[in-house]
Design a protein around this motif. Structure first.
Motif, short mmCIF file in Angstrom:
data_model
loop_
_atom_site.label_atom_id
_atom_site.label_comp_id
_atom_site.label_asym_id
_atom_site.label_seq_id
_atom_site.Cartn_x
_atom_site.Cartn_y
_atom_site.Cartn_z
N ASN A 261 9.59 28.17 9.76
CA ASN A 261 8.26 28.42 10.27
C ASN A 261 7.97 29.80 10.38
O ASN A 261 6.83 30.13 10.66
CB ASN A 261 8.32 27.77 11.94
CG ASN A 261 8.10 26.17 11.78
OD1 ASN A 261 7.76 25.80 10.74
ND2 ASN A 261 8.72 25.57 12.81
N HIS A 839 -0.53 29.22 14.68
CA HIS A 839 -0.40 28.49 13.22
C HIS A 839 -0.72 27.07 13.89
O HIS A 839 -0.60 26.60 14.98
CB HIS A 839 0.99 28.46 12.91
CG HIS A 839 1.13 30.07 12.55
ND1 HIS A 839 1.13 30.50 11.28
CD2 HIS A 839 1.85 31.12 13.25
CE1 HIS A 839 1.53 31.98 11.11
NE2 HIS A 839 1.78 32.14 12.42
N GLY A 841 0.49 23.57 14.97
CA GLY A 841 1.66 23.19 15.75
C GLY A 841 1.68 23.95 17.13
O GLY A 841 2.43 23.92 17.93
N ASP A 842 1.15 25.08 17.21
CA ASP A 842 0.90 26.04 18.24
C ASP A 842 -0.08 25.33 19.47
O ASP A 842 -0.82 24.86 19.12
CB ASP A 842 0.40 27.52 18.05
CG ASP A 842 1.40 28.11 17.38
OD1 ASP A 842 2.77 27.81 17.67
OD2 ASP A 842 1.17 29.23 16.87
N TYR A 917 9.80 18.13 18.21
CA TYR A 917 9.00 19.45 17.87
C TYR A 917 7.86 18.81 17.08
O TYR A 917 8.09 17.96 15.97
CB TYR A 917 9.52 20.56 17.70
CG TYR A 917 10.50 20.48 16.34
CD1 TYR A 917 10.12 20.86 15.22
CD2 TYR A 917 11.81 20.11 16.49
CE1 TYR A 917 10.92 20.73 14.18
CE2 TYR A 917 12.69 20.11 15.43
CZ TYR A 917 12.17 20.23 14.11
OH TYR A 917 12.74 20.15 13.05
N TRP A 918 6.79 19.75 17.07
CA TRP A 918 5.79 19.28 16.17
C TRP A 918 6.09 19.66 14.87
O TRP A 918 6.63 20.82 14.41
CB TRP A 918 4.65 20.47 16.58
CG TRP A 918 3.11 20.07 15.87
CD1 TRP A 918 2.05 19.07 16.21
CD2 TRP A 918 2.80 20.52 14.56
NE1 TRP A 918 1.22 19.05 15.15
CE2 TRP A 918 1.56 20.03 14.14
CE3 TRP A 918 3.41 21.43 13.69
CZ2 TRP A 918 0.99 20.35 12.95
CZ3 TRP A 918 2.67 21.65 12.37
CH2 TRP A 918 1.76 21.00 12.18
N THR A 919 5.81 18.85 13.89
CA THR A 919 5.97 19.07 12.16
C THR A 919 4.45 18.33 11.78
O THR A 919 3.88 17.62 12.51
CB THR A 919 7.03 18.55 11.75
OG1 THR A 919 6.78 17.34 11.71
CG2 THR A 919 8.24 19.02 12.34
N ARG A 929 5.70 23.77 17.79
CA ARG A 929 6.46 24.01 16.56
C ARG A 929 7.56 24.91 16.93
O ARG A 929 7.51 25.65 17.66
CB ARG A 929 5.48 24.68 15.59
CG ARG A 929 5.09 26.25 15.85
CD ARG A 929 4.18 26.83 14.99
NE ARG A 929 3.74 27.95 15.27
CZ ARG A 929 4.30 29.17 14.67
NH1 ARG A 929 5.31 29.09 13.79
NH2 ARG A 929 3.99 30.53 15.17
N THR A 931 10.26 27.99 16.68
CA THR A 931 10.48 29.14 16.15
C THR A 931 11.60 29.89 16.65
O THR A 931 12.30 29.42 17.88
CB THR A 931 9.16 30.36 16.68
OG1 THR A 931 9.04 30.07 18.10
CG2 THR A 931 7.77 29.70 15.86
N ASN A 938 2.81 30.34 22.93
CA ASN A 938 3.25 28.99 23.41
C ASN A 938 3.92 28.87 24.98
O ASN A 938 4.52 27.90 25.32
CB ASN A 938 4.37 28.26 22.33
CG ASN A 938 3.66 28.07 21.39
OD1 ASN A 938 2.44 27.70 21.01
ND2 ASN A 938 4.10 27.66 20.48
#
Length: 1020
Positions: A261, A839, A841-842, A917-919, A929, A931, A938
């Protein structure tokens, strides 16, 4: 001579008459366990399971006294009878019982204040070292939150009827008439708790009563033959919830996804992932479950208690000794407590009563050199693929710190606490004025409070502390040579040693004038108490660093003056008070009470030290009116009551009416020597005063069907004023000093309480009961120092909202790919968020004011305070033949928890929850997302991280069996009860990875404890 002796023996034998009898209740059912005593002697027995008894009567003469809790005491003349049947009469126990109130007792039927009671026996068998942890859910009005299970530091934060102030919220606790530290009293020595909640109940405590008062009464001796009892239990402890972390393979996979990411190369290769999965390289590619490996399972907790009580009509005694030991979740942590209690009461003459009491304890606490907070910080931080320990047992490290070494290689921090509470009282009836008596009481207490926290009555007593901190050595692994070698150390370079000493003393003197007289249908009581209390305390610390030999003694450290340190200070307090209470009852129906206190305290300036705190209460026993009494016999008691009054609370620090000064070094050089300087810190406020609470209470209580149903309901309201706040005025630097606090804040608190209970005896073998309570309290800030930035914005305004309302941004979900143009920028019309590039997913935040950007003007209320608005308890019980069963459910509603457990935060590990988590293929994920470092966007305070903190807990569980009376008689013993019990056994909550009472938003805290015990109560 022999003939004469035989005659005497025969005469004695024939003079002893055996009397047999049976005891029944109002329904004709046999009553086991009734005390039967020959008046004026120690000759006594108890009725068996069939309600029968047999007792020897010298000369066949005398009077038998029959006693049983909840039934009227009866005296029956023997007059030569050899058979007897006695029918006990239910007193509607809650009517005839006396209730401990401020500076005295009252019959429950005549109480006009809001007072709840808890029996000491309800908590005596519970596996808790700190009695504050046993109170929640047992009575209406008590809010108990336990933030830690660490031995010796596992007390609950107690509040009564919610929160009414921005200052100290703890209630005043009175032990046998005197303010004292109470958390580590021996539960077996406690007779009762009284929870004083409204103005009428707390007014006698003046400056200390605004947050409510808890009265603890310890056991006293009772007339009768000596009774020796022994209680013991052994328990197994485990965390209520242990946070689940990812394993090494999951961690590496998650970190690689985070690399993707941010456009970075993978930190872990395919070979690394394979080795984490197959565990073939435990030193080079370890897979640790850090918390599980550090925390031991089923750590022991034991308690033993021996009590002796009894006495004659004129002298009564009670004494007890107790020993408790509790291991922590790792080897070096242990807590031991030794208790001793003694109470002697004597009727010196027909009009003089003398009481002497002693209550002492020793607390011995042992811990690693590193605090539990730092231990859990490093445990949470250490990823599973880092070497907690190597295969040879040596400790590894992560970022130059060793989670294992923090526990087992950091030295120790031990403490001893000594407490001795003593009291002498003499009460004298004055026969020349019927109903008038005087009483004097003097108490000397050694260490009744912790000098470091004099206003915290639950703070651990630490009389003598020893801290020996050593370098925390850790090792590293060389994958080429396979060697494990020392890599460094954390903590001090050389051992350091510190000793500390702290003591407090309290002297309390009380003089009582008591009056009680009945005139026809009128009943009058009066009370005046003069009280003086002063305390003194002192603390000092000495230490040395750079020890070259491993001998933990002050003399053996470095003699270099720069390696030696010491400090110390002392404190003293004074308080003078006058208490009054007057009651009037007409025909046991119309009840009136006025009480209050004139209180003076050293906190404030001369001329401002004394305050008056009055209260008024009235009650109407509707059940005593003829239209109820003659028509509705199933109504045993129905009473309405109301009260209004004022009480106070100390807030802030003492002596704010004076300027405060600080010393600093090297202010000047005089005669070649550096001197200290003096600087003024804050401007004085000569008008500073106490908080004032105006309390109103309206209640109704009743007993129906001879105790078949009991209820009590209250509405309460409190207005707290003169709360301390620091002014928000901005001063120029040239002003030079700060401003002191001022009495300018106010808030309200209101709610209701309800208690219901029922008990039904289906047969001589089966009794079923259930009781429950619920308390709702909601506060509101009415006036606080608030800047225009928040006050002028209705969404951010603190005034008018509950204390500790959480503010932040309102999350609307995640950004999606459709929110961005081809260049990766947000499309027009979507509010800009200022914390770096966002981005898909944030977390996206709501543009509340519609200005196209997210800033402080978009902050809104996002969650409830941590402290619950509603607390409740439910406790069903069953008794069947020799078995007894009881449980307590305790819960809380209307509270939120803010979750700050972010993956890889500060190079930390990740929990199992972080795996969701987001994808692009997991749009409804629980987390944004991933990181390698939490994205600033976030982790803004927002509604996204708010969790529902409501919970229901199976707080206590008890299953017991009492050996039959017939067996006990053959063993020449009174009773044996064996039992299985538990504490914090099951919790239902939407928070799954932490206990719902978690005390740290990042989860790094010593977890609450679940305990299962087996025990026995033996009476000889």
């Amino acid at each position: 001579m022999i003939f004469l002796l035989l005659n005497m023996i025969c005469f004695g034998a024939f003079a002893q008459t055996k009397l047999n009898g049976s005891i029944i209740d109002e329904k004709g059912q046999p009553m086991p366990g009734v005390s039967v005593t020959l008046k004026g002697t120690q000759n006594g027995v108890s009725s068996d399971v069939n309600g029968k008894f047999s007792i020897g009567i010298p000369d066949g003469k005398g009077t038998l006294v029959f006693r049983f809790i909840g039934y009227a005491e009866q005296e029956v003349a023997i007059n030569g009878q050899t058979q007897l049947q006695v029918q006990m009469k239910n007193t509607s126990k809650e009517l005839e019982d006396v209730v401990v109130v401020g500076y005295g007792v009252q019959k429950r039927s005549s109480v006009t204040a809001a007072v709840s009671t808890i029996k000491g026996s309800d908590i005596a068998t519970q596996p808790v070292a700190n009695i504050t942890s046993a109170l929640g859910g047992r009575a209406a009005g008590i809010l108990a939150t336990q933030g830690s299970g660490e031995p010796g530091r596992d007390g609950s934060n107690i509040q009564i009827r919610g929160i009414s102030t921005t200052g100290n919220t703890q209630p005043l606790v009175i032990v046998d008439g005197v303010p004292r530290n109470y958390a580590q009293l021996d539960p077996a020595s406690i007779e009762s708790f009284s929870i004083l909640k409204d103005a009428a109940a707390v007014a006698p405590y003046g400056l200390g009563g605004a947050n409510g008062v808890i009265l603890i009464t310890t056991k006293k001796g009772k007339s009768g033959k000596p009774t020796l009892s022994y209680s013991t239990y052994y328990g197994w402890q485990n965390p209520t919830v242990l946070t689940k972390f990812v394993n090494a393979y999951q961690y590496a996979t998650l970190f690689n996804a985070a690399d993707d990411n941010i456009g970075a190369p993978h930190a872990y290769s395919a070979n690394d992932l394979a080795l984490y999965q197959n565990h073939s390289d435990p030193n080079g590619h370890p897979d640790h479950d850090v918390l599980k490996e550090l925390i031991s399972k089923n750590t022991p907790m034991t308690s033993n208690n021996l009590q002796l009580s009894g006495g004659s009509e004129n002298v009564r005694y009670y004494t007890g000794i107790g020993y408790l030991t509790q291991d922590g979740f790792w080897g070096p942590t242990n807590y031991k407590r030794y208790n001793v209690t003694a109470n002697l009461e004597a009727d010196a003459t027909k009009t003089t009563k003398v009481n002497v009491s002693l209550n002492g304890r020793v607390e011995d606490s042992r811990n690693p050199g590193v605090s539990s907070g730092n231990i859990f910080y490093q445990a949470f931080r250490t990823p599973p693929n880092q070497p907690l320990t190597f295969t040879n047992g040596l400790p590894g490290s992560y970022i130059s710190r060793s989670a294992y070494g923090n526990i087992y290689g950091s030295g120790y921090a031990d403490s001893l606490g000594y407490t001795m509470l003593t009291q002498l009282s003499i009460e004298q009836q004055l026969p020349f004025i019927k109903g008038l008596s005087i009483k004097v009481a003097a108490s000397y207490d050694y260490n009744p409070f912790n000098p470091k926290a004099p206003n915290d009555q639950t703070s651990a007593i630490n009389s003598f502390g020893r801290s020996y901190l050593t370098p925390i050595v850790y090792y590293s692994y060389d994958p080429t040579t396979k060697a494990i070698t020392q890599a460094g150390s954390d903590g001090p370079g050389n051992p350091t040693y510190t000793e500390s000493f702290a003591q407090s003393q309290a002297f309390t003197y009380q003089g009582y004038l008591n009056y009680h007289r009945s005139f026809g249908k009128s009943d009058v009581t009066g009370l005046v108490v003069l009280e003086a209390r002063n305390t003194k305390s002192s603390l000092f610390t000495a230490g040395r660093i750079n020890y070259n030999v491993p001998i933990a003694e002050l003399n053996d450290g470095s003699s270099n003056s720069t390696d030696i340190n010491n400090s110390g200070y002392s404190l003293a307090t004074k308080q003078l008070s006058a208490v009054y209470r007057g009651t009037y009852a007409y025909d046991n129906k119309y009840l009136f009470e006025a009480s209050g206190r004139y209180d003076g305290n050293y906190y404030f300036a001369p001329g401002h030290r004394f305050g008056f705190f009055p209260s008024f209460a009235a009650g109407w026993r509707i059940s005593e009116e003829p239209f109820i009494k003659n028509n509705y016999t199933w109504i045993n008691n129905l009473k309405m009551r109301g009260s209004w009054g004022e009480s106070g609370a100390l807030a802030g620090a003492p002596f704010q009416y004076l300027s405060s000064f600080g010393l600093y070094g090297n202010s000047a050089v005089i005669n070649g020597q550096g001197t200290q300087g003096l600087t003024e810190n804050t401007q004085p406020n000569p008008n500073i005063t106490w908080e004032r609470a105006k309390k109103t209470d309206i209640g109704i209580e009743g007993t129906l069907w001879n105790g078949g149903l009991t209820f009590e309901a209250d509405y309460f309201h409190e207005l707290r004023s003169d709360m301390l706040f620091a002014p928000t005025v901005t001063l120029p630097a040239e002003y030079g000093i700060g401003l002191s606090q001022v009495n300018s804040g106010s808030m309200s608190n209101q709610g209701f309480e309800l208690t219901l209970g029922t008990t039904h005896r289906f047969s001589k073998d089966l009794t079923v009961g259930i009781s429950g309570n619920i308390t709702y309290a909601k506060n509101k800030l009415l006036q606080v120092f608030e800047t225009a930035a928040t006050y002028d914005n209705p969404n951010r305004r603190i005034t008018g909202r509950p204390l500790n309302t959480r503010f932040g941004f309102q999350s609307t979900g995640f950004f999606t790919p459709g929110d961005f143009d081809a260049s990766g920028n947000l499309k027009p019309g979507i509010a800009i968020q200022p914390w770096g590039q966002v981005h898909p997913g944030d977390i996206q935040y709501k543009d509340v004011n519609g200005d196209g950007k997210i800033d402080n003007n978009d902050i809104v209320p996002i969650g409830k305070p941590y402290d619950p608005q509603t607390v409740y308890g439910l406790s069903p019980s069953i008794t069947y033949k020799q078995f007894d069963f009881g449980i307590l459910f305790q819960g809380a509603m209307g509270r939120d928890f803010y979750d700050q457990v972010y993956p890889f935060d500060n190079s930390a590990s990740a929990t199992i929850d972080n795996m969701d988590y987001w994808t692009p293929t997991n749009l409804n994920a629980a987390n944004p997302r991933i990181t390698t470092v939490p994205a600033t966007n976030n982790i803004q305070t927002s509604s996204f991280w708010i969790r529902n903190g409501d919970y229901l807990r199976l707080k206590t569980f008890n299953l017991g069996y009492t050996i039959p009376t017939g067996v006990m008689q053959k063993l020449h013993m009174h009773s044996i009860r064996v039992y299985l019990s538990g504490q914090n056994l099951v919790t239902w909550s939407k928070i799954k990875n932490f206990d719902p009472e978690v005390s740290a938003q990042n989860g790094q805290y010593y977890p609450q404890v679940k305990v299962i015990t087996v025990g026995a109560n033996v009476t000889f």
